[in-house]
Design a protein around this motif. Structure first.
Motif, PDB file in Angstrom:
ATOM      1  N   SER A 187     -77.134  24.459  56.151  1.00 43.91           N
ATOM      2  CA  SER A 187     -76.332  23.238  56.307  1.00 43.91           C
ATOM      3  C   SER A 187     -75.603  23.243  57.641  1.00 43.91           C
ATOM      4  CB  SER A 187     -75.305  23.108  55.180  1.00 43.91           C
ATOM      5  OG  SER A 187     -74.161  23.889  55.472  1.00 43.91           O
ATOM      6  N   LEU A 188     -75.260  22.077  58.085  1.00 44.42           N
ATOM      7  CA  LEU A 188     -74.375  21.921  59.240  1.00 44.42           C
ATOM      8  C   LEU A 188     -73.215  21.028  58.849  1.00 44.42           C
ATOM      9  CD1 LEU A 188     -77.415  22.152  60.625  1.00 44.42           C
ATOM     10  CD2 LEU A 188     -76.098  21.738  62.689  1.00 44.42           C
ATOM     11  N   ARG A 189     -71.984  21.472  59.124  1.00 45.00           N
ATOM     12  CA  ARG A 189     -70.810  20.606  58.964  1.00 45.00           C
ATOM     13  C   ARG A 189     -70.599  19.874  60.284  1.00 45.00           C
ATOM     14  NH1 ARG A 189     -68.637  20.081  53.694  1.00 45.00           N
ATOM     15  NH2 ARG A 189     -69.211  21.981  52.596  1.00 45.00           N
ATOM     16  N   LEU A 190     -70.281  18.597  60.182  1.00 41.89           N
ATOM     17  CA  LEU A 190     -70.288  17.745  61.367  1.00 41.89           C
ATOM     18  C   LEU A 190     -68.940  17.085  61.593  1.00 41.89           C
ATOM     19  CD1 LEU A 190     -73.648  15.957  60.474  1.00 41.89           C
ATOM     20  CD2 LEU A 190     -73.328  18.070  61.760  1.00 41.89           C
ATOM     21  N   PRO A 191     -68.294  17.418  62.714  1.00 44.30           N
ATOM     22  CA  PRO A 191     -67.049  16.725  63.036  1.00 44.30           C
ATOM     23  C   PRO A 191     -67.310  15.225  63.184  1.00 44.30           C
ATOM     24  CG  PRO A 191     -67.363  18.628  64.453  1.00 44.30           C
ATOM     25  CD  PRO A 191     -68.634  18.435  63.704  1.00 44.30           C
ATOM     26  N   PRO A 192     -66.250  14.415  63.033  1.00 42.84           N
ATOM     27  CA  PRO A 192     -66.419  12.974  63.125  1.00 42.84           C
ATOM     28  C   PRO A 192     -67.147  12.596  64.406  1.00 42.84           C
ATOM     29  CG  PRO A 192     -64.081  13.574  63.049  1.00 42.84           C
ATOM     30  CD  PRO A 192     -64.867  14.804  62.813  1.00 42.84           C
ATOM     31  N   ASN A 193     -67.877  11.508  64.332  1.00 45.82           N
ATOM     32  CA  ASN A 193     -68.657  11.008  65.468  1.00 45.82           C
ATOM     33  C   ASN A 193     -70.077  11.568  65.488  1.00 45.82           C
ATOM     34  OD1 ASN A 193     -68.239   9.009  67.362  1.00 45.82           O
ATOM     35  ND2 ASN A 193     -68.407  10.452  69.049  1.00 45.82           N
ATOM     36  N   LEU A 194     -70.337  12.673  64.806  1.00 41.73           N
ATOM     37  CA  LEU A 194     -71.714  13.146  64.700  1.00 41.73           C
ATOM     38  C   LEU A 194     -72.300  12.527  63.431  1.00 41.73           C
ATOM     39  CD1 LEU A 194     -71.447  16.940  65.600  1.00 41.73           C
ATOM     40  CD2 LEU A 194     -71.715  14.959  67.091  1.00 41.73           C
ATOM     41  N   LYS A 195     -73.309  11.702  63.591  1.00 41.92           N
ATOM     42  CA  LYS A 195     -73.907  11.010  62.444  1.00 41.92           C
ATOM     43  C   LYS A 195     -74.949  11.900  61.792  1.00 41.92           C
ATOM     44  CE  LYS A 195     -71.428   7.421  62.698  1.00 41.92           C
ATOM     45  NZ  LYS A 195     -70.233   8.180  62.294  1.00 41.92           N
ATOM     46  N   SER A 196     -74.930  11.950  60.469  1.00 40.77           N
ATOM     47  CA  SER A 196     -75.789  12.908  59.771  1.00 40.77           C
ATOM     48  C   SER A 196     -77.275  12.670  60.065  1.00 40.77           C
ATOM     49  CB  SER A 196     -75.508  12.883  58.267  1.00 40.77           C
ATOM     50  OG  SER A 196     -75.803  11.622  57.734  1.00 40.77           O
ATOM     51  N   ALA A 197     -77.709  11.426  60.108  1.00 39.92           N
ATOM     52  CA  ALA A 197     -79.140  11.156  60.335  1.00 39.92           C
ATOM     53  C   ALA A 197     -79.557  11.614  61.740  1.00 39.92           C
ATOM     54  CB  ALA A 197     -79.443   9.671  60.146  1.00 39.92           C
ATOM     55  N   GLU A 198     -78.698  11.357  62.720  1.00 34.19           N
ATOM     56  CA  GLU A 198     -79.035  11.765  64.088  1.00 34.19           C
ATOM     57  C   GLU A 198     -79.071  13.289  64.202  1.00 34.19           C
ATOM     58  OE1 GLU A 198     -76.342   9.955  66.939  1.00 34.19           O
ATOM     59  OE2 GLU A 198     -76.617   8.001  65.968  1.00 34.19           O
ATOM     60  N   VAL A 199     -78.105  13.946  63.564  1.00 34.01           N
ATOM     61  CA  VAL A 199     -78.062  15.411  63.655  1.00 34.01           C
ATOM     62  C   VAL A 199     -79.266  16.021  62.940  1.00 34.01           C
ATOM     63  CG1 VAL A 199     -76.777  17.485  63.029  1.00 34.01           C
ATOM     64  CG2 VAL A 199     -75.574  15.505  63.961  1.00 34.01           C
ATOM     65  N   PHE A 200     -79.695  15.381  61.844  1.00 33.20           N
ATOM     66  CA  PHE A 200     -80.880  15.916  61.170  1.00 33.20           C
ATOM     67  C   PHE A 200     -82.073  15.920  62.124  1.00 33.20           C
ATOM     68  CE2 PHE A 200     -84.824  15.624  58.837  1.00 33.20           C
ATOM     69  CZ  PHE A 200     -84.716  16.770  58.052  1.00 33.20           C
ATOM     70  N   THR A 201     -82.240  14.839  62.866  1.00 30.03           N
ATOM     71  CA  THR A 201     -83.349  14.769  63.829  1.00 30.03           C
ATOM     72  C   THR A 201     -83.225  15.869  64.886  1.00 30.03           C
ATOM     73  OG1 THR A 201     -83.347  12.391  63.514  1.00 30.03           O
ATOM     74  CG2 THR A 201     -84.578  13.203  65.394  1.00 30.03           C
ATOM     75  N   LEU A 202     -82.016  16.063  65.403  1.00 34.40           N
ATOM     76  CA  LEU A 202     -81.798  17.121  66.403  1.00 34.40           C
ATOM     77  C   LEU A 202     -82.106  18.496  65.815  1.00 34.40           C
ATOM     78  CD1 LEU A 202     -78.354  16.051  67.982  1.00 34.40           C
ATOM     79  CD2 LEU A 202     -80.647  15.646  68.909  1.00 34.40           C
ATOM     80  N   PHE A 203     -81.658  18.710  64.579  1.00 33.68           N
ATOM     81  CA  PHE A 203     -81.843  20.008  63.932  1.00 33.68           C
ATOM     82  C   PHE A 203     -83.327  20.283  63.702  1.00 33.68           C
ATOM     83  CE2 PHE A 203     -82.175  22.488  59.930  1.00 33.68           C
ATOM     84  CZ  PHE A 203     -81.597  23.655  60.370  1.00 33.68           C
ATOM     85  N   GLU A 204     -84.022  19.267  63.212  1.00 32.40           N
ATOM     86  CA  GLU A 204     -85.450  19.421  62.936  1.00 32.40           C
ATOM     87  C   GLU A 204     -86.189  19.799  64.223  1.00 32.40           C
ATOM     88  OE1 GLU A 204     -87.307  15.796  61.663  1.00 32.40           O
ATOM     89  OE2 GLU A 204     -88.656  16.882  60.323  1.00 32.40           O
ATOM     90  N   ARG A 205     -85.865  19.115  65.316  1.00 29.47           N
ATOM     91  CA  ARG A 205     -86.491  19.396  66.602  1.00 29.47           C
ATOM     92  C   ARG A 205     -86.174  20.834  67.056  1.00 29.47           C
ATOM     93  NH1 ARG A 205     -84.451  15.120  70.519  1.00 29.47           N
ATOM     94  NH2 ARG A 205     -85.365  13.728  68.973  1.00 29.47           N
ATOM     95  N   ALA A 206     -84.925  21.237  66.882  1.00 28.55           N
ATOM     96  CA  ALA A 206     -84.521  22.582  67.307  1.00 28.55           C
ATOM     97  C   ALA A 206     -85.268  23.645  66.507  1.00 28.55           C
ATOM     98  CB  ALA A 206     -83.009  22.749  67.134  1.00 28.55           C
ATOM     99  N   VAL A 207     -85.420  23.419  65.211  1.00 28.18           N
ATOM    100  CA  VAL A 207     -86.133  24.391  64.372  1.00 28.18           C
ATOM    101  C   VAL A 207     -87.579  24.514  64.850  1.00 28.18           C
ATOM    102  CG1 VAL A 207     -87.022  24.829  62.046  1.00 28.18           C
ATOM    103  CG2 VAL A 207     -84.654  24.074  62.347  1.00 28.18           C
ATOM    104  N   GLN A 208     -88.219  23.379  65.088  1.00 30.68           N
ATOM    105  CA  GLN A 208     -89.629  23.427  65.541  1.00 30.68           C
ATOM    106  C   GLN A 208     -89.744  24.151  66.884  1.00 30.68           C
ATOM    107  OE1 GLN A 208     -91.969  22.796  63.614  1.00 30.68           O
ATOM    108  NE2 GLN A 208     -91.244  21.282  62.107  1.00 30.68           N
ATOM    109  N   GLU A 209     -88.750  23.931  67.742  1.00 28.04           N
ATOM    110  CA  GLU A 209     -88.792  24.537  69.068  1.00 28.04           C
ATOM    111  C   GLU A 209     -88.691  26.064  69.019  1.00 28.04           C
ATOM    112  OE1 GLU A 209     -85.954  22.650  71.939  1.00 28.04           O
ATOM    113  OE2 GLU A 209     -87.485  21.080  71.678  1.00 28.04           O
ATOM    114  N   VAL A 210     -87.885  26.582  68.098  1.00 27.05           N
ATOM    115  CA  VAL A 210     -87.692  28.039  68.069  1.00 27.05           C
ATOM    116  C   VAL A 210     -88.637  28.742  67.107  1.00 27.05           C
ATOM    117  CG1 VAL A 210     -85.253  27.846  68.747  1.00 27.05           C
ATOM    118  CG2 VAL A 210     -85.849  27.960  66.305  1.00 27.05           C
ATOM    119  N   ALA A 211     -89.445  27.970  66.360  1.00 29.33           N
ATOM    120  CA  ALA A 211     -90.353  28.589  65.387  1.00 29.33           C
ATOM    121  C   ALA A 211     -91.495  29.283  66.114  1.00 29.33           C
ATOM    122  CB  ALA A 211     -90.903  27.523  64.445  1.00 29.33           C
ATOM    123  N   PRO A 212     -91.870  30.483  65.661  1.00 29.55           N
ATOM    124  CA  PRO A 212     -93.028  31.150  66.278  1.00 29.55           C
ATOM    125  C   PRO A 212     -94.308  30.352  65.985  1.00 29.55           C
ATOM    126  CG  PRO A 212     -92.159  32.425  64.424  1.00 29.55           C
ATOM    127  CD  PRO A 212     -91.235  31.285  64.630  1.00 29.55           C
TER     128      PRO A 212
END
Ligand SMILES: [Zn+2]
Length: 454
Positions: free
Chosen positions: A327-352
């Protein structure tokens, strides 16, 4: 002494009696066998509103427990305040740890002990009593008021979410007031100005089509557990910085007063938490004070890892799949849907490259920031100052209050999170209590808050 003060002082005893009557109803929303009690508690709230002189008072049927609604809209030209509370309570287990029966309100050392004494019948009742006092003394309220009380706060709150999203025009208002939070300490009045949102995900890593034997395939076969460990280690460094590109870009700067409070920590909250946690050293970003890290910084936490062989003894399996709850806790102004997209991209980027990875969005919720400069917040600040003789502290909560974010999102107005609970009120635990002093002060603060808004 003002007439209002005289009225409140004279009726304190009855105010407590009215609260006690409500507390004796075991309105545990999550246990089906208490459905009748939950309804009785709803009717009790409706009777209170009728007695004050509210119009259109009634129970609103839902898929679950009823909502209670009432309104008083005769203050022409004045703002409209939407007031929220909840009449349901948590279960009482383990019941043997209660020093007095959980549904028999009992006063000890100036505290009222009972399930719901604070959360949230006590806090909702003090709002009713402020309304009653204003109405009786002045024959009217200083602002227009809509009251919406729910019975599922401790059980997911789905019905109110559905109602607010379906009928936003019925709840149209200039500000919302939620009395379901606490103060930083006794005699330190506070208002919550920030809440964090959240995304909760499951990261699924797949290697071979089926589990494999390490004696036959080991050295060649992809291992999803190793891959998952790599992914997790690459998502956050040893100093707690989260490696999700874009995550920190939209963070709002905190108020200068908040920065000072976090740095100086005059209430020694960090020390108390260290003791409570039983750790020698905190984790996380060293350049931010601990109080800022737990309330106003993003977090990334692994909650569980599933995969492979975890039984007794040995089994030389190379698992086909591994999963982690992150999970990620998000300070105000970070929208959950946008952060999910960022997180998904980051996971794919670091995956072997030898595994395939899917990121599932299990749930998300928004944070909230309320500017202390907005008119209802100024009114609340002044009211607290008047009763407690001190300028309130603006605090943040690291968790979420879904109803506050929902009001803010759907109705688009400021939400005042002002409550009178204390850190040792034992919410959700045995021996829940509410300080009677806080109850009576709260009535005065809320009455003054409404007067200042009007
Ligand atoms: Zn509550």
């Amino acid at each position: 002494m003002t007439q209002l003060e005289a009225y409140i002082t004279e009726h304190e005893g009855r105010f407590l009696e009215d609260l006690n009557g409500w507390l004796r109803i075991p309105s545990i929303s999550t246990l089906p066998e208490h459905a009748g009690d939950v309804r009785r508690a709803a009717e009790y709230a409706a009777d209170q509103l009728k007695a004050i002189g509210f119009a259109n008072v009634g129970l609103i049927q839902t898929q679950g427990h009823p909502l209670v609604y009432g309104e008083w809209l005769k203050a022409a030209g004045k703002p409209t305040l939407l007031i929220y509370g909840h009449y349901d309570v948590q279960p009482v287990d383990p019941v043997e740890l209660w020093e007095s029966p959980p549904f028999e309100p009992t006063v000890r050392n100036g505290n009222l002990y009972c399930r719901g004494a604070c959360d949230d019948k006590g806090q909702t009742m003090l709002v009713f009593k402020a309304l009653e006092s204003l109405m009786t003394v002045n024959g009217e309220l200083p602002v227009n008021v809509k009251v919406l009380i729910e019975g599922e706060e401790e059980a997911g709150g789905e019905s109110i979410e559905h109602y607010v999203k379906t009928y936003p025009e019925r709840l149209k208002c200039d500000a919302a007031f939620i009395c379901d939070t606490g103060m930083a300490a006794k005699d330190i009045p506070s208002i919550d100005i920030g809440l964090r949102g959240i995304i909760y995900t499951e990261v699924e890593v797949r290697g071979a089509r089926r589990d494999l034997h390490s004696g036959v395939y080991g050295g060649m076969a992809p291992n999803p557990l190793h891959a998952l460990a790599l992914i997790i280690s690459r998502l956050k460094d040893a100093d707690g910085h989260i490696n999700v590109p874009g995550l920190y870009d939209k963070l709002l700067p905190p108020l200068p007063a908040e920065k000072t409070f976090w740095q100086e920590d005059p209430l020694h909250i960090a020390d108390m938490l260290r003791e409570e946690m039983g750790v020698a050293q905190f984790s996380g970003e060293p350049e931010y004070p601990p109080l800022e890290r737990i309330t106003a910084r993003p977090t990334l936490e692994v909650h569980g890892i599933i995969g492979g062989f975890v039984g007794e003894g040995a089994k030389t399996v190379i698992p086909a799949v591994a999963k982690a709850k992150i999970s990620l806790r998000l300070p105000p102004n970070l929208k959950s849907a946008e952060v999910f997209t960022l997180f998904e991209r980051a996971v794919q980027e670091v995956a072997p490259p030898d595994v395939t990875v899917k990121v599932h969005d299990l749930h998300g919720g928004e944070g909230l920031f309320v500017s202390p400069d907005s008119p209802p917040m100024v009114a609340a600040t002044e009211a607290l100052k008047e009763v407690y003789g001190k300028t309130p502290l603006f605090t943040r909560s690291g968790g979420s209050i879904p109803i506050a974010a929902l009001f803010h999102e759907v109705l688009g107005m400021p939400v005042v999170l002002m409550g009178f609970g204390l850190p040792d009120d034992n919410l959700h635990a045995p021996n829940e209590k509410y300080s009677l002093d806080q109850f009576y002060k709260g009535i005065r603060v809320v009455a003054s808050f409404l007067l200042k808004m009007g």
